[in-house]
Design an enzyme around this catalytic site. Sequence first.
Site, short mmCIF file in Angstrom:
data_model
loop_
_atom_site.label_atom_id
_atom_site.label_comp_id
_atom_site.label_asym_id
_atom_site.label_seq_id
_atom_site.Cartn_x
_atom_site.Cartn_y
_atom_site.Cartn_z
N TRP A 1 -29.07 -26.46 -3.63
CA TRP A 1 -28.28 -27.60 -4.12
C TRP A 1 -28.13 -28.68 -3.05
CZ3 TRP A 1 -27.85 -30.17 -8.08
CH2 TRP A 1 -26.78 -31.03 -8.35
N ASN A 2 -28.02 -28.31 -1.78
CA ASN A 2 -27.97 -29.33 -0.73
C ASN A 2 -29.20 -30.21 -0.78
OD1 ASN A 2 -25.53 -28.63 0.47
ND2 ASN A 2 -26.45 -27.20 1.89
N SER A 3 -30.37 -29.58 -0.87
CA SER A 3 -31.62 -30.33 -0.89
C SER A 3 -31.72 -31.20 -2.14
CB SER A 3 -32.81 -29.37 -0.81
OG SER A 3 -32.88 -28.77 0.47
N ALA B 1 -36.60 -29.91 11.06
CA ALA B 1 -36.95 -31.31 10.83
C ALA B 1 -35.75 -32.04 10.23
CB ALA B 1 -38.14 -31.40 9.88
N HIS C 1 -24.21 -23.29 3.07
CA HIS C 1 -22.76 -23.38 2.91
C HIS C 1 -22.12 -23.98 4.17
CE1 HIS C 1 -22.57 -20.55 -0.68
NE2 HIS C 1 -23.84 -20.47 -0.26
N ASP D 1 -29.10 -19.65 -6.99
CA ASP D 1 -28.91 -20.66 -8.03
C ASP D 1 -30.11 -21.59 -8.16
OD1 ASP D 1 -28.18 -21.52 -5.40
OD2 ASP D 1 -27.39 -23.37 -6.26
N ASP E 1 -14.74 -21.21 0.72
CA ASP E 1 -15.91 -21.01 -0.13
C ASP E 1 -15.58 -20.00 -1.21
OD1 ASP E 1 -18.64 -19.90 -0.95
OD2 ASP E 1 -19.24 -21.45 0.49
#
Length: 485
Positions: free
Chosen positions: A380-382, A360, A27, A401, A136
């Site tokens: 979700w970011n990935s 990394a 987040h 999620d 958020d």
Amino acid sequence: MGSFVANSPENHDQIAIVMVPFPAQGHLNQFLHLSRLVSSYNIPIHYVGFSTTITQAKSRIHGWDLATAANYIHFQEFPTPSSFMSSTNNSDNNSSETISKLIASVLDASLTLREPVTAFIKNLSSTTRRVVIIYDSMMASIVRDVAVSIKNVEAYCFHAISAFSNSSLYWDVIKNVFHLPSFIAKLAKKLLLPSGAYIPEGLPTLKSTFTPEFTDFMRLQHRCNKFSSGNLYDTCKVLEGPYIETLARFNRLLGIRKQWTVGPFNPVTISGITDFKSTRHECLEWLEKQAPNSVILVSFGTTTSLSTEQIKELAIGLEKSQQKFIWVMRDVTKGEEDIQIPNGYEERVKERGTIVKDWAPQLEILAHKSTGGFMSHCGWNSCMESISMGVPIATWPMQFDQPRNAIFVTDVLKIGVIVKNWENRDDIIDSTTIKNAVEKLMASTKGHEMRMRAIEFGKKVRESLKNGGDHQKEMDSFIAHVTRY
């Protein structure tokens, strides 16, 4: 970026935007990326949070340089509660009990931000024509007081998960709360879901994916979230068009008329800091020597850990696959190497694989021409980073999620293979299963087809960020709305 020019810079000076992220890395990362996008419109940003989490967020920026937005992004740091673990990287125990306690500590700590954030926004509102809060969805209770009590404050709710996950969760609530018979549920589904919004039956339940503490916390935030002037989503129409329309329909039922899809947040072209050899991560140098699409990135995010037994099976599976890989391992110290990684493993695989035992540059790795796959926990970011770079995914969801995102990747977009089914979440995945999944993604006809679809989605996402694209139109629309007179 920042093509909207209806208001002059001096008028923008009368607007301030306060970012209120949930204090977990995924987040924090999204809000910092969003801050970069909004700051390109010459609007001052105040990013608030604990001192430790802000330091963490800034240290893990990748794909852009914070100095480029330093004139507009200001960090308001508050003391970190002594009981709060700022990052799961500090955990020395991978048990589910430890992870559960860590999640609980994050939830408890976030509630302590209510008073300092309220005081900060009250003070800011006294010197600013309009304060815009972007909070958020997990922080509604923190900003509720100022959002409803101060006239020149507006609040917009940001949702950190995919439109697919959001839509399917809404649908589950409607179906279960009202105990709809199957034939009525089918009719309601036709009315509420637009064409193309495929929500499979039997999706993972809230109970199986979230801890009881997290579920209770989400319910608290939902009860508090009655003041939003609109919703923001980290997604885009080319990926989730039908599910974005689904959310619009659900939101209208809740009386919310405005929403903007302003994703992806991550940069989709990588330049600048990676051009300097002195700051370039060594794994990128290794990638330069590999053939196009020949390397799979293996990384499971910042809030999940694997058992020693599972790490050994993963190591053997990667070795058996005969595919090249970059494996990002967290929480591996020199004293633990022999326990977690099979003896002699790194020496055996050094021609085909490299192991990174700290942070990394994931975005740079995914953007590299040599990267052809990504084994991921499906945060979700990935997912957004991988899709925007045109890289297919081997799905290994862990919690929250992620199981729904995994289904979205494999069943809806059809750009991924399953490594671990959610039904087998408590099992150790054996090396043969891992080997087969890697080979299917990296060295099979079906894997090639998935890669071609992922590349096509990536092109569409990148096109949407250009001037005149959907992303740019949505950003311009939101900025025009919050800077209006």
